[in-house]
Design a protein around this motif. Structure first.
Motif, PDB file in Angstrom:
ATOM      1  N   LEU A   6     -45.607 -22.108   6.959  1.00 44.24           N
ATOM      2  CA  LEU A   6     -44.198 -21.976   7.340  1.00 44.24           C
ATOM      3  C   LEU A   6     -43.706 -20.542   7.155  1.00 44.24           C
ATOM      4  O   LEU A   6     -42.956 -20.032   7.989  1.00 44.24           O
ATOM      5  N   ALA A   7     -44.131 -19.898   6.098  1.00 44.99           N
ATOM      6  CA  ALA A   7     -43.740 -18.507   5.857  1.00 44.99           C
ATOM      7  C   ALA A   7     -44.312 -17.604   6.941  1.00 44.99           C
ATOM      8  O   ALA A   7     -43.631 -16.716   7.463  1.00 44.99           O
ATOM      9  N   THR A   8     -45.561 -17.826   7.315  1.00 42.91           N
ATOM     10  CA  THR A   8     -46.201 -17.026   8.368  1.00 42.91           C
ATOM     11  C   THR A   8     -45.485 -17.219   9.700  1.00 42.91           C
ATOM     12  O   THR A   8     -45.203 -16.251  10.416  1.00 42.91           O
ATOM     13  N   ILE A   9     -45.186 -18.452  10.036  1.00 34.65           N
ATOM     14  CA  ILE A   9     -44.479 -18.743  11.286  1.00 34.65           C
ATOM     15  C   ILE A   9     -43.094 -18.107  11.273  1.00 34.65           C
ATOM     16  O   ILE A   9     -42.660 -17.522  12.269  1.00 34.65           O
ATOM     17  N   SER A  10     -42.406 -18.179  10.154  1.00 31.45           N
ATOM     18  CA  SER A  10     -41.072 -17.577  10.046  1.00 31.45           C
ATOM     19  C   SER A  10     -41.124 -16.066  10.233  1.00 31.45           C
ATOM     20  O   SER A  10     -40.310 -15.491  10.957  1.00 31.45           O
ATOM     21  N   VAL A  11     -42.081 -15.426   9.581  1.00 31.01           N
ATOM     22  CA  VAL A  11     -42.213 -13.969   9.695  1.00 31.01           C
ATOM     23  C   VAL A  11     -42.551 -13.588  11.130  1.00 31.01           C
ATOM     24  O   VAL A  11     -41.979 -12.632  11.681  1.00 31.01           O
ATOM     25  N   GLN A  12     -43.447 -14.306  11.767  1.00 37.68           N
ATOM     26  CA  GLN A  12     -43.802 -14.010  13.152  1.00 37.68           C
ATOM     27  C   GLN A  12     -42.610 -14.210  14.082  1.00 37.68           C
ATOM     28  O   GLN A  12     -42.394 -13.416  14.997  1.00 37.68           O
ATOM     29  N   THR A  13     -41.852 -15.254  13.858  1.00 33.47           N
ATOM     30  CA  THR A  13     -40.672 -15.525  14.680  1.00 33.47           C
ATOM     31  C   THR A  13     -39.653 -14.403  14.534  1.00 33.47           C
ATOM     32  O   THR A  13     -39.107 -13.910  15.530  1.00 33.47           O
ATOM     33  N   ILE A  14     -39.406 -13.987  13.314  1.00 30.52           N
ATOM     34  CA  ILE A  14     -38.439 -12.909  13.071  1.00 30.52           C
ATOM     35  C   ILE A  14     -38.931 -11.604  13.687  1.00 30.52           C
ATOM     36  O   ILE A  14     -38.179 -10.884  14.340  1.00 30.52           O
ATOM     37  N   ALA A  15     -40.213 -11.300  13.522  1.00 22.83           N
ATOM     38  CA  ALA A  15     -40.775 -10.066  14.084  1.00 22.83           C
ATOM     39  C   ALA A  15     -40.700 -10.073  15.608  1.00 22.83           C
ATOM     40  O   ALA A  15     -40.361  -9.062  16.235  1.00 22.83           O
TER      41      ALA A  15
END
Length: 84
Positions: A6-15
């Motif tokens: 979830l953290a990885t997906i969130s960071v990718q989404t924000i980036a």
């Protein structure tokens, strides 16, 4: 493991969002710059030919035409209004 995913997906989404917004902002700024350069060129030509702004005085259609020329892509420009 789920938290890491979830953290990885969130960071990718924000980036991805930040990258898109920056790219879009740059694109819009470049389009505006291009339009203003066309308008400045048209205005300079009118002034060079007349040595004043009398071409626009009492002639809002001339100004409208100038803006259409500068701000609309060629395939989207409407023909100049005709007097009838």
């Amino acid at each position: 493991m789920l938290i890491l995913l979830l953290a990885t997906i969130s960071v990718q989404t924000i980036a991805t969002r930040i990258s898109f917004e920056r790219g879009f902002t740059n694109y819009v700024a470049e389009q505006e710059r291009s339009q203003l350069q066309r308008l400045a060129g048209e205005l300079a030509l009118v002034f060079a030919l007349t040595d004043d702004w009398s071409a626009f005085r009492g002639n809002p259609r001339r100004w409208d035409q100038m803006l259409r020329t500068a701000f609309l892509p060629e395939d989207q420009r409407l023909p100049s209004p005709r007097r009838g």
